[in-house]
Every structure is written in structure tokens, then in C-alpha cells.
Design a protein around this motif. Structure first.
Motif, mmCIF file in Angstrom:
data_model
loop_
_atom_site.group_PDB
_atom_site.id
_atom_site.type_symbol
_atom_site.label_atom_id
_atom_site.label_comp_id
_atom_site.label_asym_id
_atom_site.label_seq_id
_atom_site.Cartn_x
_atom_site.Cartn_y
_atom_site.Cartn_z
ATOM 1 N N PRO A 296 -2.684 -3.868 11.581
ATOM 2 C CA PRO A 296 -2.382 -5.310 11.653
ATOM 3 C C PRO A 296 -3.509 -6.195 11.151
ATOM 4 O O PRO A 296 -3.265 -7.309 10.692
ATOM 5 N N ASN A 297 -4.762 -5.720 11.275
ATOM 6 C CA ASN A 297 -5.932 -6.538 10.914
ATOM 7 C C ASN A 297 -7.045 -5.645 10.371
ATOM 8 O O ASN A 297 -7.121 -4.461 10.717
ATOM 9 N N ALA A 298 -7.904 -6.243 9.557
ATOM 10 C CA ALA A 298 -9.195 -5.612 9.306
ATOM 11 C C ALA A 298 -10.004 -5.673 10.594
ATOM 12 O O ALA A 298 -9.820 -6.581 11.411
ATOM 13 N N LEU A 299 -10.899 -4.701 10.784
ATOM 14 C CA LEU A 299 -11.652 -4.609 12.028
ATOM 15 C C LEU A 299 -13.152 -4.714 11.788
ATOM 16 O O LEU A 299 -13.671 -4.235 10.776
ATOM 17 N N GLY B 126 0.810 -1.205 0.000
ATOM 18 C CA GLY B 126 0.000 0.000 0.000
ATOM 19 C C GLY B 126 0.845 1.258 0.000
ATOM 20 O O GLY B 126 2.085 1.213 -0.001
ATOM 21 N N GLY B 127 0.172 2.394 0.031
ATOM 22 C CA GLY B 127 0.874 3.671 -0.032
ATOM 23 C C GLY B 127 1.839 3.891 1.109
ATOM 24 O O GLY B 127 2.839 4.605 0.961
ATOM 25 N N ASN B 128 1.573 3.280 2.294
ATOM 26 C CA ASN B 128 2.474 3.476 3.424
ATOM 27 C C ASN B 128 3.842 2.867 3.184
ATOM 28 O O ASN B 128 4.809 3.204 3.870
ATOM 29 N N ALA B 129 3.938 1.980 2.196
ATOM 30 C CA ALA B 129 5.233 1.386 1.861
ATOM 31 C C ALA B 129 6.039 2.265 0.914
ATOM 32 O O ALA B 129 7.210 1.976 0.640
ATOM 33 N N MET B 130 5.440 3.335 0.423
ATOM 34 C CA MET B 130 6.078 4.156 -0.599
ATOM 35 C C MET B 130 6.370 5.580 -0.138
ATOM 36 O O MET B 130 6.990 6.345 -0.865
ATOM 37 N N THR B 131 5.895 5.952 1.065
ATOM 38 C CA THR B 131 6.037 7.328 1.525
ATOM 39 C C THR B 131 6.443 7.353 2.992
ATOM 40 O O THR B 131 6.448 6.318 3.671
ATOM 41 N N ALA B 132 6.745 8.553 3.479
ATOM 42 C CA ALA B 132 7.047 8.741 4.896
ATOM 43 C C ALA B 132 5.779 8.529 5.719
ATOM 44 O O ALA B 132 4.660 8.543 5.187
ATOM 45 N N PRO B 133 5.906 8.337 7.046
ATOM 46 C CA PRO B 133 4.719 8.131 7.893
ATOM 47 C C PRO B 133 3.687 9.241 7.787
ATOM 48 O O PRO B 133 2.493 8.992 7.956
ATOM 49 N N ASP B 134 4.134 10.476 7.503
ATOM 50 C CA ASP B 134 3.180 11.581 7.371
ATOM 51 C C ASP B 134 2.639 11.731 5.959
ATOM 52 O O ASP B 134 1.922 12.693 5.652
ATOM 53 N N GLY B 135 2.967 10.776 5.077
ATOM 54 C CA GLY B 135 2.480 10.826 3.707
ATOM 55 C C GLY B 135 3.360 11.576 2.744
ATOM 56 O O GLY B 135 3.050 11.646 1.546
ATOM 57 N N SER B 136 4.466 12.127 3.211
ATOM 58 C CA SER B 136 5.356 12.871 2.332
ATOM 59 C C SER B 136 5.955 11.955 1.279
ATOM 60 O O SER B 136 6.374 10.833 1.571
ATOM 61 N N ALA B 137 5.996 12.455 0.033
ATOM 62 C CA ALA B 137 6.485 11.634 -1.079
ATOM 63 C C ALA B 137 7.675 12.280 -1.760
ATOM 64 O O ALA B 137 7.839 12.184 -2.977
ATOM 65 N N SER B 138 8.534 12.936 -0.972
ATOM 66 C CA SER B 138 9.774 13.452 -1.553
ATOM 67 C C SER B 138 10.637 12.282 -1.998
ATOM 68 O O SER B 138 10.475 11.157 -1.506
ATOM 69 N N ASP C 117 -21.124 -7.623 3.611
ATOM 70 C CA ASP C 117 -22.497 -7.290 3.244
ATOM 71 C C ASP C 117 -23.224 -6.542 4.366
ATOM 72 O O ASP C 117 -24.186 -5.813 4.105
ATOM 73 N N ALA C 118 -22.754 -6.708 5.599
ATOM 74 C CA ALA C 118 -23.342 -5.989 6.731
ATOM 75 C C ALA C 118 -22.810 -4.566 6.848
ATOM 76 O O ALA C 118 -23.233 -3.818 7.737
ATOM 77 N N GLY C 119 -21.859 -4.191 5.964
ATOM 78 C CA GLY C 119 -21.384 -2.817 5.916
ATOM 79 C C GLY C 119 -20.234 -2.477 6.830
ATOM 80 O O GLY C 119 -20.044 -1.315 7.198
ATOM 81 N N HIS C 120 -19.409 -3.469 7.167
ATOM 82 C CA HIS C 120 -18.318 -3.230 8.114
ATOM 83 C C HIS C 120 -17.091 -2.556 7.496
ATOM 84 O O HIS C 120 -16.229 -2.096 8.241
ATOM 85 N N PHE C 121 -16.981 -2.511 6.162
ATOM 86 C CA PHE C 121 -15.732 -2.059 5.560
ATOM 87 C C PHE C 121 -15.983 -0.886 4.617
ATOM 88 O O PHE C 121 -16.731 -1.010 3.639
ATOM 89 N N ALA C 122 -15.316 0.229 4.891
ATOM 90 C CA ALA C 122 -15.525 1.446 4.108
ATOM 91 C C ALA C 122 -14.971 1.283 2.699
ATOM 92 O O ALA C 122 -13.885 0.724 2.501
ATOM 93 N N SER C 123 -15.706 1.802 1.725
ATOM 94 C CA SER C 123 -15.306 1.653 0.323
ATOM 95 C C SER C 123 -13.997 2.361 0.023
ATOM 96 O O SER C 123 -13.254 1.958 -0.869
ATOM 97 N N GLY C 124 -13.685 3.425 0.762
ATOM 98 C CA GLY C 124 -12.485 4.188 0.468
ATOM 99 C C GLY C 124 -11.245 3.720 1.193
ATOM 100 O O GLY C 124 -10.175 4.289 1.007
ATOM 101 N N SER C 125 -11.355 2.675 2.038
ATOM 102 C CA SER C 125 -10.184 2.240 2.793
ATOM 103 C C SER C 125 -10.065 0.724 2.798
ATOM 104 O O SER C 125 -9.412 0.133 1.942
ATOM 105 N N MET C 126 -10.705 0.063 3.764
ATOM 106 C CA MET C 126 -10.552 -1.386 3.886
ATOM 107 C C MET C 126 -11.416 -2.155 2.891
ATOM 108 O O MET C 126 -11.128 -3.323 2.585
ATOM 109 N N GLY C 127 -12.455 -1.525 2.356
ATOM 110 C CA GLY C 127 -13.370 -2.241 1.464
ATOM 111 C C GLY C 127 -12.695 -2.951 0.304
ATOM 112 O O GLY C 127 -12.912 -4.153 0.089
ATOM 113 N N PRO C 128 -11.866 -2.255 -0.509
ATOM 114 C CA PRO C 128 -11.216 -2.934 -1.641
ATOM 115 C C PRO C 128 -10.277 -4.064 -1.212
ATOM 116 O O PRO C 128 -10.139 -5.064 -1.925
#
Length: 313
Positions: free
Chosen positions: A233-236, A10-22, A260-271
């Protein structure tokens, strides 16, 4: 337990912890990520890598916008291809350093992903990309044919995110793997293409979800396991509530019911959950969702959200 493992970073493997992409931040983050990948290779697994590219594509789009009066902007499919080349180069160099004692050879494939021109996503673009802008700037870009929407932090461009139909260059990745290479492929979900009535391919203004493309790539290259690396560490279950709890070992049926019960947001854990369901549901041995620092343990211990047709408890 060996096998061919596809790791989706994911993106956290490509940038600094604060999201910086220098460039310096990306060098450091990717170097750290590849040490974890090296641990899986050292344990005897054949590894295939794919990765996100959100911050990097966002930077290219910003350059497009800021320099449009000097240099013609490039289309979105070109942006994805550019990030594939850049990030794969960094990953190849870092992984070869991390596995120097083993002499691991790494190669990258600029990968195209076929999507359906009739996919409903093209009629309702919802995937946000790039930077936030004031409304006046967003309206100016809309006049150039782009789609923008208001978010709590400002206006942001949205594009279609169609389902991956086929990873077109998977045969090239397989050939490299059979020649002994660790392969990086389908970065950023792959360069999105549609096929015309005459059979020819053309790029489209869209982005393919990285995790869904990872599941498609994993099936295409015959991976036994899919590891989706993220920043938790885990989906919640019940994320954001006092009753939140981690999902550990789970069957495809159980996880589908939670989705199907709606536990996972489409913009984060859903995909990520959807990708795990597709892979394990289509015959993959196991899909694991876990944090980057745990991917070395993902296939050898009780780490992360572990999805299979049956459950090892």
C-alpha cells in the motif's frame, strides 16, 4: 479532480500471486487489474497505461536458450517488443470488457525508448533477467557473449539498465489520446534503442526500468498525475526493521532526503521512488505509490505514498 493520469502496472498485475505467468494466470490477473483501472476512468480521469514485463521476457529468454539448437535466438530488444504486443492485447481486451457500458476505446503503441550509448550502465550490467541456472550452464551462456552473476539462488543473466532519454513514440500516443482512445504504451520500459552518429536507430541488449520510463512517458504525454501500482500500500521507512512505518503525504524534498539516507532498495522500491521524484519534481501535480487494489482511490483519498512539491495533509 480530473486530469490525465498515467498508471504504471507492476508485475503483480500481470501474473498470479505466486508469480506464475501461465496464459490462464495472465488472463485472470490482467482482467482483475483492468477492473481497478476502469474505476479511475469511471471517475472521469483520462488514463494512459504502461506495464512491466519481467516474467514474460524471462519466459522468452528461456525459450531462446532451450531451443537455440533449432531456432535462432532473438535479441533482447525483440523480446521487449514481443511482450509489448502480447500484454497490450490482453490489457486492451480486458479494459474494453470492464468499461463496456461506457464504450471506452483502447489502443496500444509499440513504443521505442531512446537511451544513451555512453550511459555508464552499459559498462556495468547489473539488472537480472530470466531464470536461475547452475554455474555450468551460466558459463556456457557467457561463452556466447552474455554476462552472468552468482545470486543466492543460483546464476542469473544480468544486462544493462540505462536511463530513458526520450520516449520516441510519445507523439503517436498523444495523437491516439486526442482521438479519444485510452492508450497502452512503453510496456517493459520501451524497446531500448541508441542513435548512431549517422542518426539511425538500432536496438541494444538492455532493459529500461519500467518505472523510470513511466515517469518519462508521463512527462512526454502531459500527464497531471502518475500512479505507480505495486504489491504494497505504501513505500516504507525502515523496511524490514521493527521500526518500519509507511510514508503517506510527503514532499519531493522530504522523499529525496529519505532516498539519500538509503531507505529504498535499488532492486525493489528504489526505482519507484526515483520515478515519483522525477515526475513530481519536474512539475507533475502528484505521484502516488500504492497497491494495485487501491489505484481507483489513489487520486481521491488519503491512499498510498503521495508525493508532491507541496503536501496536502
Amino acid at each position: 479532480m480530473g486530469g490525465r493520469v498515467l498508471i504504471a502496472l507492476g508485475g503483480n498485475a500481470m501474473t498470479a500471486p505466486d508469480g506464475s505467468a501461465s496464459p490462464a494466470d495472465q488472463h485472470r490477473a490482467i482482467g482483475e487489474a483492468m477492473t481497478h483501472v476502469a474505476s479511475l476512468i469511471g471517475a472521469g480521469h483520462e488514463v494512459v497505461l504502461t506495464h512491466g514485463n519481467g516474467p514474460q521476457v524471462g519466459n522468452i529468454l528461456l525459450k531462446n536458450q532451450l531451443t537455440a539448437h533449432v531456432v535462432p535466438p532473438v535479441p533482447l530488444d525483440w523480446c521487449v517488443a514481443q511482450t509489448q504486443g502480447t500484454l497490450a492485447t490482453l490489457m486492451m481486451n480486458a479494459l474494453e470488457r470492464a468499461t463496456a457500458p461506457q464504450g471506452v476505446r483502447v489502443a496500444a503503441v509499440v513504443t521505442r525508448t531512446l537511451v544513451d550509448a555512453a550511459d555508464p550502465a552499459f559498462a556495468d550490467p547489473v539488472k537480472p533477467i530470466g531464470q536461475y541456472f547452475p554455474e555450468a550452464e551460466a558459463r556456457r551462456f557467457e561463452s556466447q557473449g552474455q554476462t552472468w552473476r552468482r545470486f543466492p539462488r543460483g546464476w542469473r543473466r544480468v544486462v544493462a539498465s540505462p536511463d530513458p532519454v526520450e520516449i520516441l513514440d510519445a507523439p503517436a500516443a498523444i495523437a491516439l489520446m486526442e482521438a479519444g482512445y485510452t492508450v497502452v504504451a512503453a510496456g517493459g520500459g520501451g524497446v531500448p534503442l541508441v542513435r548512431g552518429a549517422d542518426g539511425t536507430l538500432r536496438g541494444v541488449e538492455a532493459v529500461v526500468d519500467k518505472d523510470l520510463a513511466a515517469a518519462a512517458l508521463a512527462r512526454a504525454v502531459g500527464a497531471t498525475d502518475l500512479v505507480i501500482a505495486t504489491d504494497v500500500p505504501n513505500a516504507l521507512i525502515g523496511y524490514g526493521t521493527p521500526g518500519a512505518r509507511p510514508i503517506e503525504a510527503v514532499t519531493v524534498r522530504e522523499l529525496r532526503e529519505l532516498r539519500d539516507a538509503g531507505h529504498f532498495a535499488s532492486g525493489s522500491m528504489g526505482p519507484k521512488v526515483e520515478a515519483a521524484l522525477r515526475f513530481a519534481g519536474d512539475g507533475g501535480r502528484r505521484a502516488v505509490i500504492t497497491s494495485l487494489e487501491h489505484i481507483g482511490e489513489a487520486l481521491s483519498g488519503n491512499i498510498g505514498t503521495r508525493v508532491s512539491r507541496g503536501v496536502e495533509r
